[in-house]
Scaffold this motif. Structure first.
Motif, mmCIF file in Angstrom:
data_model
loop_
_atom_site.group_PDB
_atom_site.id
_atom_site.type_symbol
_atom_site.label_atom_id
_atom_site.label_comp_id
_atom_site.label_asym_id
_atom_site.label_seq_id
_atom_site.Cartn_x
_atom_site.Cartn_y
_atom_site.Cartn_z
ATOM 1 N N MET A 1 0.849 -1.168 0.000
ATOM 2 C CA MET A 1 0.000 0.000 0.000
ATOM 3 C C MET A 1 0.897 1.235 0.000
ATOM 4 N N GLY A 2 0.564 2.234 -0.851
ATOM 5 C CA GLY A 2 1.348 3.461 -0.950
ATOM 6 C C GLY A 2 1.088 4.401 0.206
ATOM 7 N N ARG A 3 1.994 5.366 0.312
ATOM 8 C CA ARG A 3 1.828 6.386 1.342
ATOM 9 C C ARG A 3 0.643 7.282 1.025
ATOM 10 N N PRO A 4 -0.054 7.762 2.047
ATOM 11 C CA PRO A 4 -1.167 8.679 1.780
ATOM 12 C C PRO A 4 -0.629 10.007 1.226
ATOM 13 N N ARG A 5 -1.414 10.649 0.395
ATOM 14 C CA ARG A 5 -1.029 11.923 -0.195
ATOM 15 C C ARG A 5 -0.827 12.949 0.921
ATOM 16 N N GLY A 6 0.276 13.685 0.831
ATOM 17 C CA GLY A 6 0.616 14.655 1.869
ATOM 18 C C GLY A 6 0.146 16.061 1.572
ATOM 19 N N PHE A 7 -0.780 16.227 0.635
ATOM 20 C CA PHE A 7 -1.279 17.567 0.316
ATOM 21 C C PHE A 7 -2.736 17.478 -0.111
ATOM 22 N N ASP A 8 -3.412 18.603 -0.007
ATOM 23 C CA ASP A 8 -4.815 18.712 -0.413
ATOM 24 C C ASP A 8 -4.851 19.019 -1.913
ATOM 25 N N GLU A 9 -5.283 18.071 -2.705
ATOM 26 C CA GLU A 9 -5.267 18.217 -4.161
ATOM 27 C C GLU A 9 -6.076 19.428 -4.618
ATOM 28 N N THR A 10 -7.231 19.646 -4.015
ATOM 29 C CA THR A 10 -8.065 20.787 -4.404
ATOM 30 C C THR A 10 -7.359 22.098 -4.119
ATOM 31 N N GLU A 11 -6.704 22.180 -2.978
ATOM 32 C CA GLU A 11 -5.979 23.407 -2.628
ATOM 33 C C GLU A 11 -4.802 23.631 -3.576
ATOM 34 N N VAL A 12 -4.127 22.570 -3.956
ATOM 35 C CA VAL A 12 -3.021 22.680 -4.912
ATOM 36 C C VAL A 12 -3.547 23.191 -6.251
ATOM 37 N N VAL A 13 -4.640 22.649 -6.712
ATOM 38 C CA VAL A 13 -5.219 23.079 -7.991
ATOM 39 C C VAL A 13 -5.638 24.541 -7.908
ATOM 40 N N ARG A 14 -6.289 24.924 -6.828
ATOM 41 C CA ARG A 14 -6.725 26.320 -6.650
ATOM 42 C C ARG A 14 -5.534 27.270 -6.636
ATOM 43 N N SER A 15 -4.498 26.903 -5.945
ATOM 44 C CA SER A 15 -3.301 27.732 -5.873
ATOM 45 C C SER A 15 -2.579 27.798 -7.211
ATOM 46 N N THR A 16 -2.657 26.725 -7.969
ATOM 47 C CA THR A 16 -2.051 26.692 -9.292
ATOM 48 C C THR A 16 -2.747 27.669 -10.233
ATOM 49 N N VAL A 17 -4.054 27.832 -10.081
ATOM 50 C CA VAL A 17 -4.793 28.807 -10.885
ATOM 51 C C VAL A 17 -4.135 30.173 -10.743
ATOM 52 N N GLU A 18 -3.843 30.563 -9.521
ATOM 53 C CA GLU A 18 -3.233 31.873 -9.270
ATOM 54 C C GLU A 18 -1.886 32.008 -9.968
ATOM 55 N N LEU A 19 -1.075 30.974 -9.903
ATOM 56 C CA LEU A 19 0.259 31.044 -10.497
ATOM 57 C C LEU A 19 0.177 31.134 -12.021
ATOM 58 N N PHE A 20 -0.622 30.275 -12.643
ATOM 59 C CA PHE A 20 -0.735 30.327 -14.100
ATOM 60 C C PHE A 20 -1.395 31.632 -14.560
ATOM 61 N N ALA A 21 -2.308 32.177 -13.771
ATOM 62 C CA ALA A 21 -2.959 33.433 -14.130
ATOM 63 C C ALA A 21 -2.002 34.612 -14.029
ATOM 64 N N SER A 22 -1.003 34.510 -13.184
ATOM 65 C CA SER A 22 -0.073 35.630 -13.042
ATOM 66 C C SER A 22 1.178 35.485 -13.901
ATOM 67 N N GLN A 23 1.559 34.252 -14.230
ATOM 68 C CA GLN A 23 2.811 34.040 -14.961
ATOM 69 C C GLN A 23 2.627 33.407 -16.332
ATOM 70 N N THR A 24 1.454 33.005 -16.704
ATOM 71 C CA THR A 24 1.128 32.274 -17.937
ATOM 72 C C THR A 24 1.643 30.837 -17.862
ATOM 73 N N TYR A 25 1.147 30.012 -18.751
ATOM 74 C CA TYR A 25 1.580 28.616 -18.792
ATOM 75 C C TYR A 25 3.046 28.526 -19.195
ATOM 76 N N ASP A 26 3.388 29.171 -20.300
ATOM 77 C CA ASP A 26 4.761 29.094 -20.785
ATOM 78 C C ASP A 26 5.747 29.783 -19.838
ATOM 79 N N GLY A 27 5.278 30.749 -19.080
ATOM 80 C CA GLY A 27 6.148 31.474 -18.154
ATOM 81 C C GLY A 27 6.300 30.804 -16.797
ATOM 82 N N THR A 28 5.664 29.664 -16.609
ATOM 83 C CA THR A 28 5.713 28.949 -15.334
ATOM 84 C C THR A 28 6.465 27.637 -15.515
ATOM 85 N N SER A 29 7.505 27.460 -14.729
ATOM 86 C CA SER A 29 8.283 26.219 -14.799
ATOM 87 C C SER A 29 7.823 25.257 -13.705
#
Length: 182
Positions: A1-29
């Motif tokens: 059995m694998g380790r449980p996920r150590g982060f909230d997937e929904t929160e990661v996705v929500r936070s990612t929206v902010e990063l891509f909206a401010s830096q663009t897809y191509d501008g985000t590494s």
């Protein structure tokens, strides 16, 4: 059995929206994502498969949670222009509309899955504007012209007022130029 996920997937996705909206897809590494999200690179790849997979999850989340409620406001308003004004002035109009606009001009031309998502969203906006306009006696052509003009101008005004990033301003200008060509 694998380790449980150590982060909230929904929160990661929500936070990612902010990063891509401010830096663009191509501008985000991937390094930018790891630093911004505080999630290990391997965890991101295991959960989302790739930077693109995370981007698609973020865009889908944003369209459903940020943009769709604004489209609902347009459909329920007394007039399409009033609905668009209220939607653009709404506190929830920020980052989600930024990502929507950036996705429209940056990714949709080169990624069919993004193009489909953006196309479906514009279709929903079209239906909302037309529904509201017809309820108020306007023609479909007038309704669509009002809707697109208001959305583009509203997003560009938000960008120029400093409410959004320079990338959104450039994206708004690029989209306006494309619309002028057609």
């Amino acid at each position: 059995m694998g380790r449980p996920r150590g982060f909230d997937e929904t929160e990661v996705v929500r936070s990612t929206v902010e990063l891509f909206a401010s830096q663009t897809y191509d501008g985000t590494s991937i390094d930018d994502l790891v630093a911004h999200l505080g999630v290990h690179r391997n965890s991101l790849y295991k959960t989302f498969g790739s930077k693109r997979g995370l981007y698609l999850a973020a865009l889908q989340w944003s369209l459903a949670h940020d943009v769709a409620p604004l489209i609902d406001r347009v459909a329920e308003a007394a007039s399409p222009m009033q609905g668009l004004r209220e939607a653009l002035a709404s506190p929830i109009a920020g980052v989600g509309l930024d990502l929507f606009l950036l996705a429209t001009v940056e990714r949709a031309p080169v990624d069919t899955e993004v193009a489909d998502m953006i196309g479906e969203t514009f279709s929903a906006l079209d239906r909302a504007v037309v529904s509201s306009a017809w309820a108020n006696g306007a023609s479909e052509a007038d309704a669509l012209a009002m809707g697109f003009t208001a959305v583009i101008l509203g997003l560009r005004m938000r960008a120029r007022s400093g409410a959004t990033s320079a990338a959104v301003l450039q994206a708004g200008d690029a989209l306006a130029q494309r619309l002028d060509q057609h």
